[in-house]
Write an enzyme that holds these catalytic residues in place. Structure first.
Site, mmCIF file in Angstrom:
data_model
loop_
_atom_site.group_PDB
_atom_site.id
_atom_site.type_symbol
_atom_site.label_atom_id
_atom_site.label_comp_id
_atom_site.label_asym_id
_atom_site.label_seq_id
_atom_site.Cartn_x
_atom_site.Cartn_y
_atom_site.Cartn_z
ATOM 1 N N CYS A 293 0.799 -1.227 0.000
ATOM 2 C CA CYS A 293 0.000 0.000 0.000
ATOM 3 C C CYS A 293 0.829 1.272 0.000
ATOM 4 C CB CYS A 293 -0.909 0.004 1.223
ATOM 5 S SG CYS A 293 0.053 0.017 2.738
ATOM 6 N N CYS B 294 -0.667 -5.009 7.567
ATOM 7 C CA CYS B 294 -0.462 -3.707 8.205
ATOM 8 C C CYS B 294 0.307 -3.858 9.512
ATOM 9 C CB CYS B 294 -1.798 -3.035 8.470
ATOM 10 S SG CYS B 294 -2.886 -3.032 7.031
HETATM 11 FE FE1 FES Z 1 -1.206 0.232 4.407
HETATM 12 FE FE2 FES Z 1 -2.576 -0.860 6.272
HETATM 13 S S1 FES Z 1 -3.261 -0.425 4.276
HETATM 14 S S2 FES Z 1 -0.497 -0.374 6.335
#
Ligand code: FES
Length: 124
Positions: A33, A102
């Site tokens: 992400c 995450c």
């Molecule tokens: Fe990036 Fe959770 S979506 S750390």
């Protein structure tokens, strides 16, 4: 999606910020992400005396960072290295499967900080 404990840590994260006189600094990023975390450690008598983090990420990443700081404060570096992503997620009462990555940020940044310290890299 998130349980009450995660929401509580996200709303009131512990140990947020920067330690100007840190003995060790580590960082981590997620390929999934693009979120990032920076972690600062202050050591005293071989233990983590103070710890702070700056996380630019989702609610799960911030809650995981907050929980990790609570889990390792007061531990020796060897003890802190035993703390895994799964431990952080478990302490938070579990993360949704899509959010497990995450929790990696926090433990990865901690491991990076300890490795940097042991390699003699300057904090900062
Ligand atoms: Fe990036 Fe959770 S979506 S750390």
């Amino acid at each position: 999606m998130y349980n009450d404990k995660i929401v509580e840590h996200f709303n009131n994260p512990r140990n947020v910020g920067e330690l100007k006189d840190a003995d060790a600094v580590g960082d981590a990023g997620s390929f999934k992400c693009g979120d990032t975390m920076k972690l600062y450690l202050k050591l005293k008598d071989g233990r983590i005396d103070d710890i702070k983090f700056q996380t630019f990420g989702c609610a799960a990443a911030i809650a995981s960072s907050s929980m990790l700081t609570e889990l390792v404060k007061g531990k020796t570096l060897d003890e802190a290295l035993q703390v895994t992503n799964q431990d952080v997620a478990d302490e938070l009462g579990g993360l949704p499967p899509l959010k497990m990555h995450c929790s990696n940020l926090a433990a990865d940044a901690l491991h990076n900080a300890i490795a940097n310290y042991r390699e003699g890299k300057q904090a900062g």
